[in-house]
Design a protein around this motif. Sequence first.
Motif, mmCIF file in Angstrom:
data_model
loop_
_atom_site.group_PDB
_atom_site.id
_atom_site.type_symbol
_atom_site.label_atom_id
_atom_site.label_comp_id
_atom_site.label_asym_id
_atom_site.label_seq_id
_atom_site.Cartn_x
_atom_site.Cartn_y
_atom_site.Cartn_z
ATOM 1 N N LYS A 1 0.852 -1.187 0.000
ATOM 2 C CA LYS A 1 0.000 0.000 0.000
ATOM 3 C C LYS A 1 0.885 1.233 0.000
ATOM 4 O O LYS A 1 1.944 1.250 0.612
ATOM 5 N N ARG A 2 0.445 2.266 -0.722
ATOM 6 C CA ARG A 2 1.163 3.541 -0.709
ATOM 7 C C ARG A 2 0.132 4.665 -0.660
ATOM 8 O O ARG A 2 -0.826 4.678 -1.413
ATOM 9 N N PHE A 3 0.367 5.579 0.267
ATOM 10 C CA PHE A 3 -0.429 6.799 0.359
ATOM 11 C C PHE A 3 0.489 7.960 0.018
ATOM 12 O O PHE A 3 1.631 8.012 0.477
ATOM 13 N N ILE A 4 0.000 8.906 -0.780
ATOM 14 C CA ILE A 4 0.813 10.049 -1.203
ATOM 15 C C ILE A 4 0.114 11.358 -0.846
ATOM 16 O O ILE A 4 -1.065 11.371 -0.491
ATOM 17 N N LYS A 5 0.868 12.450 -0.976
ATOM 18 C CA LYS A 5 0.376 13.802 -0.696
ATOM 19 C C LYS A 5 -0.139 13.919 0.737
ATOM 20 O O LYS A 5 -1.173 14.521 1.005
ATOM 21 N N ILE A 6 0.618 13.347 1.673
ATOM 22 C CA ILE A 6 0.286 13.411 3.097
ATOM 23 C C ILE A 6 0.964 14.652 3.675
ATOM 24 O O ILE A 6 2.166 14.837 3.492
ATOM 25 N N ASP A 7 0.192 15.487 4.350
ATOM 26 C CA ASP A 7 0.827 16.658 4.951
ATOM 27 C C ASP A 7 1.354 16.360 6.339
ATOM 28 O O ASP A 7 2.285 17.003 6.795
ATOM 29 N N LYS A 8 0.787 15.380 7.049
ATOM 30 C CA LYS A 8 1.340 14.984 8.340
ATOM 31 C C LYS A 8 0.734 13.674 8.801
ATOM 32 O O LYS A 8 -0.360 13.300 8.392
ATOM 33 N N LEU A 9 1.458 12.984 9.659
ATOM 34 C CA LEU A 9 0.941 11.839 10.391
ATOM 35 C C LEU A 9 0.731 12.308 11.819
ATOM 36 O O LEU A 9 1.548 13.042 12.367
ATOM 37 N N SER A 10 -0.345 11.868 12.428
ATOM 38 C CA SER A 10 -0.644 12.273 13.794
ATOM 39 C C SER A 10 -0.706 11.056 14.699
ATOM 40 O O SER A 10 -1.082 9.972 14.268
ATOM 41 N N THR A 11 -0.355 11.263 15.948
ATOM 42 C CA THR A 11 -0.492 10.237 16.973
ATOM 43 C C THR A 11 -1.858 10.404 17.612
ATOM 44 O O THR A 11 -2.253 11.518 17.957
ATOM 45 N N ALA A 12 -2.566 9.299 17.784
ATOM 46 C CA ALA A 12 -3.873 9.350 18.428
ATOM 47 C C ALA A 12 -3.694 9.519 19.934
ATOM 48 O O ALA A 12 -2.762 8.964 20.524
ATOM 49 N N TYR A 13 -4.579 10.295 20.541
ATOM 50 C CA TYR A 13 -4.574 10.504 21.994
ATOM 51 C C TYR A 13 -5.939 10.154 22.550
ATOM 52 O O TYR A 13 -6.972 10.386 21.900
ATOM 53 N N GLY A 14 -5.963 9.598 23.759
ATOM 54 C CA GLY A 14 -7.208 9.231 24.415
ATOM 55 C C GLY A 14 -8.061 10.452 24.709
ATOM 56 O O GLY A 14 -7.538 11.501 25.086
ATOM 57 N N THR A 15 -9.357 10.308 24.567
ATOM 58 C CA THR A 15 -10.282 11.412 24.814
ATOM 59 C C THR A 15 -10.318 11.781 26.293
ATOM 60 O O THR A 15 -10.282 12.948 26.648
ATOM 61 N N GLY B 1 -6.012 11.603 27.753
ATOM 62 C CA GLY B 1 -5.016 12.394 27.030
ATOM 63 C C GLY B 1 -3.714 11.666 26.746
ATOM 64 O O GLY B 1 -2.754 12.269 26.288
ATOM 65 N N LYS B 2 -3.662 10.373 26.999
ATOM 66 C CA LYS B 2 -2.431 9.603 26.778
ATOM 67 C C LYS B 2 -2.332 9.163 25.323
ATOM 68 O O LYS B 2 -3.351 8.880 24.682
ATOM 69 N N PRO B 3 -1.104 9.088 24.801
ATOM 70 C CA PRO B 3 -0.939 8.656 23.411
ATOM 71 C C PRO B 3 -1.373 7.208 23.207
ATOM 72 O O PRO B 3 -1.159 6.367 24.073
ATOM 73 N N ARG B 4 -1.994 6.959 22.095
ATOM 74 C CA ARG B 4 -2.434 5.615 21.715
ATOM 75 C C ARG B 4 -1.405 5.007 20.762
ATOM 76 O O ARG B 4 -0.678 5.731 20.086
ATOM 77 N N PRO B 5 -1.364 3.678 20.679
ATOM 78 C CA PRO B 5 -0.338 3.018 19.853
ATOM 79 C C PRO B 5 -0.674 2.938 18.370
ATOM 80 O O PRO B 5 -0.525 1.894 17.743
ATOM 81 N N TYR B 6 -1.189 4.014 17.820
ATOM 82 C CA TYR B 6 -1.392 4.034 16.378
ATOM 83 C C TYR B 6 -1.277 5.459 15.861
ATOM 84 O O TYR B 6 -1.362 6.426 16.591
ATOM 85 N N ARG B 7 -1.027 5.557 14.557
ATOM 86 C CA ARG B 7 -0.901 6.833 13.860
ATOM 87 C C ARG B 7 -2.019 6.914 12.827
ATOM 88 O O ARG B 7 -2.565 5.895 12.388
ATOM 89 N N TYR B 8 -2.328 8.141 12.414
ATOM 90 C CA TYR B 8 -3.359 8.311 11.392
ATOM 91 C C TYR B 8 -3.049 9.543 10.548
ATOM 92 O O TYR B 8 -2.201 10.368 10.902
ATOM 93 N N GLY B 9 -3.732 9.638 9.422
ATOM 94 C CA GLY B 9 -3.541 10.770 8.540
ATOM 95 C C GLY B 9 -4.488 10.689 7.362
ATOM 96 O O GLY B 9 -5.368 9.822 7.292
ATOM 97 N N TYR B 10 -4.295 11.605 6.431
ATOM 98 C CA TYR B 10 -5.070 11.658 5.195
ATOM 99 C C TYR B 10 -4.092 11.704 4.022
ATOM 100 O O TYR B 10 -3.103 12.422 4.066
ATOM 101 N N GLY B 11 -4.386 10.932 2.993
ATOM 102 C CA GLY B 11 -3.558 10.935 1.804
ATOM 103 C C GLY B 11 -4.291 10.253 0.662
ATOM 104 O O GLY B 11 -5.355 9.668 0.849
ATOM 105 N N TYR B 12 -3.706 10.330 -0.502
ATOM 106 C CA TYR B 12 -4.279 9.685 -1.678
ATOM 107 C C TYR B 12 -3.777 8.252 -1.765
ATOM 108 O O TYR B 12 -2.586 7.986 -1.591
ATOM 109 N N ASP B 13 -4.697 7.320 -2.038
ATOM 110 C CA ASP B 13 -4.366 5.913 -2.199
ATOM 111 C C ASP B 13 -3.735 5.725 -3.581
ATOM 112 O O ASP B 13 -4.424 5.748 -4.594
#
Length: 118
Positions: free
Chosen positions: A54-68, A71-83
């Motif tokens: 899999k490749r995602f392109i044109k990503i402006d940033k990856l973010s770390t998820a935080y608990g609602t 407020g602690k960081p979660r063990p995954y990252r997320y973002g938006y990009g083109y598939d």
Amino acid sequence: MKFKKEIGIAAALALMAGLAGCTQEAQNSISRSIQNWTGTDGVLDVYAGEKLVKRFIKIDKLSTAYGTNDGKPRPYRYGYGYDDKNFNYKVDKGEKKVYFEFSDYSTNYIFYENDEAR
């Protein structure tokens, strides 16, 4: 003229001293803020073993998820990009911008800036 140069040097030294006192995470956050402001063209390659799957392109940033609540960081990252379905670093017809996330525990990935687009 000499006075302005001395003030510039003093300001640069103060900034460096301030950054030296920051934690690595704070320094990374500042760096990401600057990058987000100037813009990036990130690429996320996801591998299954040695195979690119899999490749995602044109990503402006990856973010770390935080608990609602905590407020602690979660063990995954997320973002938006083109598939990028055909792995050619270009947004082709039918390749849409999508939300994605991936776990710190199970995914082999590489995130980098796309030099091909420059």
